[in-house]
Design a protein around this motif. Structure first.
Motif, mmCIF file in Angstrom:
data_model
loop_
_atom_site.group_PDB
_atom_site.id
_atom_site.type_symbol
_atom_site.label_atom_id
_atom_site.label_comp_id
_atom_site.label_asym_id
_atom_site.label_seq_id
_atom_site.Cartn_x
_atom_site.Cartn_y
_atom_site.Cartn_z
ATOM 1 N N PRO A 5 21.949 -18.631 37.397
ATOM 2 C CA PRO A 5 21.790 -17.220 37.628
ATOM 3 C C PRO A 5 23.092 -16.453 38.105
ATOM 4 N N GLN A 6 24.168 -17.191 38.394
ATOM 5 C CA GLN A 6 25.276 -16.681 38.744
ATOM 6 C C GLN A 6 26.097 -15.902 37.500
ATOM 7 N N PRO A 7 26.553 -14.810 37.665
ATOM 8 C CA PRO A 7 27.164 -13.936 36.624
ATOM 9 C C PRO A 7 28.683 -14.671 36.205
ATOM 10 N N LEU A 8 29.306 -15.285 37.233
ATOM 11 C CA LEU A 8 30.397 -16.144 36.916
ATOM 12 C C LEU A 8 30.327 -17.167 35.830
ATOM 13 N N ALA A 9 29.245 -17.828 36.111
ATOM 14 C CA ALA A 9 28.738 -19.131 35.354
ATOM 15 C C ALA A 9 28.458 -18.686 34.092
ATOM 16 N N LYS A 10 27.779 -17.427 34.029
ATOM 17 C CA LYS A 10 27.138 -16.964 32.602
ATOM 18 C C LYS A 10 28.420 -16.677 31.755
ATOM 19 N N ALA A 11 29.316 -16.044 32.555
ATOM 20 C CA ALA A 11 30.598 -15.802 31.643
ATOM 21 C C ALA A 11 31.377 -16.828 31.233
ATOM 22 N N LEU A 12 31.499 -17.865 32.098
ATOM 23 C CA LEU A 12 32.161 -18.999 31.856
ATOM 24 C C LEU A 12 31.387 -19.708 30.591
ATOM 25 N N GLY A 13 30.119 -19.656 30.629
ATOM 26 C CA GLY A 13 29.339 -20.165 29.406
ATOM 27 C C GLY A 13 29.550 -19.408 28.057
ATOM 28 N N MET A 14 29.798 -18.157 28.207
ATOM 29 C CA MET A 14 30.167 -17.526 27.059
ATOM 30 C C MET A 14 31.397 -17.383 26.402
ATOM 31 N N ALA A 15 32.342 -17.856 27.509
ATOM 32 C CA ALA A 15 33.748 -18.185 27.088
ATOM 33 C C ALA A 15 33.864 -19.623 26.566
ATOM 34 N N VAL A 16 33.357 -20.609 26.850
ATOM 35 C CA VAL A 16 33.176 -21.918 26.207
ATOM 36 C C VAL A 16 32.752 -21.760 24.883
ATOM 37 N N LEU A 17 31.744 -21.031 24.754
ATOM 38 C CA LEU A 17 30.959 -20.895 23.444
ATOM 39 C C LEU A 17 32.532 -20.137 22.290
ATOM 40 N N MET A 18 32.915 -19.004 22.892
ATOM 41 C CA MET A 18 33.935 -18.212 22.155
ATOM 42 C C MET A 18 34.970 -19.636 21.980
#
Length: 145
Positions: free
Chosen positions: A32-45
């Protein structure tokens, strides 16, 4: 054959790393945390860039191999007769002289992939790996296969 085994091993490790990283990234994205979501997207990139780079390098290597085999079958591969030191280093004066020959050949036939391939080998023998790779990419762009 040994090199191909190492390349296969590196590819397998990269794919394993990618699978683990994507699974972790999905977990972060679902948090649920926005920072975690951003980290997940960065890992995918990062995984996407890594896989694209791996694909590009494999394609480049296969193209080099095809060009080398073609030149070898035509008898157009340069003979590796540059004198070497006991440590394996090439004699720079001889390598530079051969380089000038292949540079002139590439300038005379700018649309011939063979001349660019030989020039790339001459760059490599002269110790300029960056230009060797760039020149080999140019040869690959001209190669019909």
């Amino acid at each position: 054959m040994k090199t191909k085994l190492w390349v296969t091993g590196v590819i397998a490790l990269m794919l394993l790393f990618s699978v683990v990283a994507v699974i972790s990234a999905i977990g972060f994205i679902q948090a649920p945390q926005p920072l975690a979501k951003a980290l997940g997207m960065a890992v995918l990139m990062v995984v996407a860039v890594g896989l694209w780079t791996l694909y590009r390098e494999i394609r480049f290597g296969l193209s080099m191999e095809r060009m080398g085999r073609t030149l070898e079958s035509e008898g157009g591969l340069p003979v590796d007769d540059i004198p070497r030191s006991p440590g394996g280093r090439v004699d720079r004066t001889v390598a530079d002289a051969q380089f000038e020959t292949y540079r002139a050949e590439a300038e005379a036939a700018p649309e011939d992939w063979r001349s660019w391939y030989r020039l790339a080998l001459a760059y490599d023998a002269a110790g300029d790996r960056t230009r060797a790779r760039g020149t080999m990419r140019r040869a690959a762009g001209l190669f019909p296969g």
